[in-house]
Design a protein around this motif. Structure first.
Motif, PDB file in Angstrom:
ATOM      1  N   ALA A  83      20.024  37.252  32.659  1.00 42.74           N
ATOM      2  CA  ALA A  83      20.321  37.636  31.272  1.00 42.74           C
ATOM      3  C   ALA A  83      21.751  38.156  31.157  1.00 42.74           C
ATOM      4  N   ILE A  84      22.184  38.936  32.125  1.00 39.03           N
ATOM      5  CA  ILE A  84      23.561  39.449  32.124  1.00 39.03           C
ATOM      6  C   ILE A  84      24.538  38.282  32.224  1.00 39.03           C
ATOM      7  N   MET A  85      24.226  37.329  33.093  1.00 34.53           N
ATOM      8  CA  MET A  85      25.100  36.161  33.229  1.00 34.53           C
ATOM      9  C   MET A  85      25.204  35.397  31.914  1.00 34.53           C
ATOM     10  N   LEU A  86      24.064  35.200  31.258  1.00 36.54           N
ATOM     11  CA  LEU A  86      24.056  34.431  30.014  1.00 36.54           C
ATOM     12  C   LEU A  86      24.764  35.157  28.871  1.00 36.54           C
ATOM     13  N   ASN A  87      24.975  36.443  29.009  1.00 34.01           N
ATOM     14  CA  ASN A  87      25.716  37.198  28.001  1.00 34.01           C
ATOM     15  C   ASN A  87      27.230  37.049  28.161  1.00 34.01           C
ATOM     16  N   ARG A  88      27.665  36.452  29.257  1.00 33.18           N
ATOM     17  CA  ARG A  88      29.092  36.203  29.455  1.00 33.18           C
ATOM     18  C   ARG A  88      29.528  35.116  28.467  1.00 33.18           C
ATOM     19  N   PRO A  89      30.717  35.203  27.929  1.00 35.68           N
ATOM     20  CA  PRO A  89      31.149  34.263  26.886  1.00 35.68           C
ATOM     21  C   PRO A  89      31.121  32.789  27.300  1.00 35.68           C
ATOM     22  N   HIS A  90      31.430  32.474  28.516  1.00 33.54           N
ATOM     23  CA  HIS A  90      31.531  31.075  28.931  1.00 33.54           C
ATOM     24  C   HIS A  90      30.274  30.556  29.642  1.00 33.54           C
ATOM     25  N   VAL A  91      29.240  31.361  29.753  1.00 32.07           N
ATOM     26  CA  VAL A  91      28.058  30.966  30.527  1.00 32.07           C
ATOM     27  C   VAL A  91      26.922  30.551  29.592  1.00 32.07           C
ATOM     28  N   THR A  92      26.396  29.348  29.840  1.00 30.29           N
ATOM     29  CA  THR A  92      25.212  28.853  29.137  1.00 30.29           C
ATOM     30  C   THR A  92      24.212  28.391  30.188  1.00 30.29           C
ATOM     31  N   GLU A  93      23.020  28.027  29.746  1.00 32.52           N
ATOM     32  CA  GLU A  93      22.011  27.541  30.687  1.00 32.52           C
ATOM     33  C   GLU A  93      22.433  26.228  31.329  1.00 32.52           C
ATOM     34  N   ASP A  94      23.362  25.514  30.726  1.00 33.29           N
ATOM     35  CA  ASP A  94      23.854  24.256  31.284  1.00 33.29           C
ATOM     36  C   ASP A  94      25.042  24.453  32.226  1.00 33.29           C
ATOM     37  N   TYR A  95      25.595  25.627  32.228  1.00 29.70           N
ATOM     38  CA  TYR A  95      26.738  25.932  33.092  1.00 29.70           C
ATOM     39  C   TYR A  95      26.308  25.761  34.550  1.00 29.70           C
ATOM     40  N   GLU A  96      27.064  24.939  35.293  1.00 32.55           N
ATOM     41  CA  GLU A  96      26.643  24.555  36.647  1.00 32.55           C
ATOM     42  C   GLU A  96      26.410  25.757  37.561  1.00 32.55           C
ATOM     43  N   GLU A 145      22.348  37.311  52.318  1.00 32.97           N
ATOM     44  CA  GLU A 145      22.881  35.966  52.100  1.00 32.97           C
ATOM     45  C   GLU A 145      23.090  35.696  50.608  1.00 32.97           C
ATOM     46  N   HIS A 146      22.138  36.112  49.779  1.00 38.34           N
ATOM     47  CA  HIS A 146      22.269  35.901  48.332  1.00 38.34           C
ATOM     48  C   HIS A 146      23.444  36.704  47.773  1.00 38.34           C
ATOM     49  N   ASP A 147      23.570  37.944  48.204  1.00 39.52           N
ATOM     50  CA  ASP A 147      24.696  38.760  47.743  1.00 39.52           C
ATOM     51  C   ASP A 147      26.021  38.080  48.064  1.00 39.52           C
ATOM     52  N   ASN A 148      26.161  37.641  49.294  1.00 41.28           N
ATOM     53  CA  ASN A 148      27.426  37.042  49.726  1.00 41.28           C
ATOM     54  C   ASN A 148      27.706  35.710  49.035  1.00 41.28           C
ATOM     55  N   SER A 149      26.669  34.922  48.814  1.00 35.75           N
ATOM     56  CA  SER A 149      26.860  33.592  48.241  1.00 35.75           C
ATOM     57  C   SER A 149      26.973  33.591  46.724  1.00 35.75           C
ATOM     58  N   PHE A 150      26.253  34.490  46.052  1.00 28.52           N
ATOM     59  CA  PHE A 150      26.162  34.410  44.589  1.00 28.52           C
ATOM     60  C   PHE A 150      26.557  35.693  43.872  1.00 28.52           C
ATOM     61  N   ASP A 151      25.951  36.803  44.232  1.00 28.56           N
ATOM     62  CA  ASP A 151      26.165  38.015  43.445  1.00 28.56           C
ATOM     63  C   ASP A 151      27.610  38.495  43.502  1.00 28.56           C
ATOM     64  N   ASP A 152      28.182  38.580  44.686  1.00 24.71           N
ATOM     65  CA  ASP A 152      29.561  39.039  44.779  1.00 24.71           C
ATOM     66  C   ASP A 152      30.511  38.140  43.998  1.00 24.71           C
ATOM     67  N   PRO A 153      30.466  36.797  44.177  1.00 23.21           N
ATOM     68  CA  PRO A 153      31.374  35.952  43.383  1.00 23.21           C
ATOM     69  C   PRO A 153      31.152  36.075  41.873  1.00 23.21           C
ATOM     70  N   PHE A 154      29.888  36.158  41.433  1.00 24.39           N
ATOM     71  CA  PHE A 154      29.652  36.291  39.992  1.00 24.39           C
ATOM     72  C   PHE A 154      30.211  37.607  39.475  1.00 24.39           C
ATOM     73  N   ILE A 155      29.915  38.677  40.143  1.00 27.02           N
ATOM     74  CA  ILE A 155      30.354  39.991  39.663  1.00 27.02           C
ATOM     75  C   ILE A 155      31.871  40.066  39.665  1.00 27.02           C
ATOM     76  N   PHE A 156      32.527  39.532  40.699  1.00 33.65           N
ATOM     77  CA  PHE A 156      33.988  39.515  40.701  1.00 33.65           C
ATOM     78  C   PHE A 156      34.524  38.706  39.529  1.00 33.65           C
ATOM     79  N   SER A 157      33.807  37.679  39.099  1.00 30.79           N
ATOM     80  CA  SER A 157      34.263  36.860  37.977  1.00 30.79           C
ATOM     81  C   SER A 157      34.232  37.612  36.662  1.00 30.79           C
ATOM     82  N   THR A 158      33.543  38.731  36.596  1.00 31.85           N
ATOM     83  CA  THR A 158      33.463  39.504  35.352  1.00 31.85           C
ATOM     84  C   THR A 158      34.722  40.329  35.122  1.00 31.85           C
ATOM     85  N   LYS A 159      35.623  40.353  36.074  1.00 25.38           N
ATOM     86  CA  LYS A 159      36.815  41.179  35.945  1.00 25.38           C
ATOM     87  C   LYS A 159      37.789  40.691  34.877  1.00 25.38           C
ATOM     88  N   ASN A 160      37.717  39.414  34.483  1.00 28.53           N
ATOM     89  CA  ASN A 160      38.705  38.937  33.513  1.00 28.53           C
ATOM     90  C   ASN A 160      38.309  39.231  32.104  1.00 28.53           C
TER      91      ASN A 160
END
Length: 160
Positions: A83-96, A145-160
């Motif tokens: 839900a947090i991801m989908l609240n990002r301006p550029h993220v939709t359910e179709d976003y790869e 493994e999930h943190d390193n592969s997905f959570d960290d990169p997603f959360i870092f992407s919220t910085k912009n």
């Protein structure tokens, strides 16, 4: 499990608080799991035969609660994270990246269900302490493994 505090702080305050709370619950769960069985905390090979009957029964009785509780914790956390991801301006359910991340969550839940089944099968064959150790080690690896592969990169992407 790495909590990646610096990256999480880049989230909106309400999202940050939710993620922090859920990561704390997961950390507490893993810590409680690690310490749930007296025999699994020793440096020696686990041997439940050294425990009295009441202690053995307590460890065995608590195991199903741990097994099912982590599935509930992970499911809730994944729903909130998506839900947090989908609240990002550029993220939709179709976003790869979102679809891949969501699939990773589904894969983890599938692994957790298989792990629960495996632990119940082991319960008939092994010491309960050995099951706790395997469960803890496998879960820690899955979440790390999930943190390193997905959570960290997603959360870092919220910085912009």
């Amino acid at each position: 499990m790495a909590v990646h505090i610096q990256a999480i702080k880049a989230l909106a305050p309400e999202d940050y608080q939710l993620i922090e709370k859920e990561h704390a619950l997961l950390e507490k769960f893993l810590n409680d799991l690690k310490n749930a069985c007296a025999c699994s905390k020793t440096d020696k090979s686990p041997d439940c035969s050294q425990c009295d009957h009441e202690t053995q029964t307590s460890c065995q009785g608590r195991l199903p609660s741990f097994l099912y509780y982590v599935i509930d914790l992970a499911t809730d956390h994944f729903e909130h994270e998506e839900a947090i991801m989908l609240n990002r301006p550029h993220v939709t359910e179709d976003y790869e990246y979102f679809r891949i991340h969501r699939q990773a969550h589904a894969d983890i839940l599938e692994k957790l269900n298989a792990l629960v089944d495996a632990c119940f099968a082991l319960d008939r064959e092994n010491d309960t302490a050995e099951i706790y150790i395997r469960f803890y080690n496998t879960l820690s690896g899955i979440f790390e493994e999930h943190d390193n592969s997905f959570d960290d990169p997603f959360i870092f992407s919220t910085k912009n």
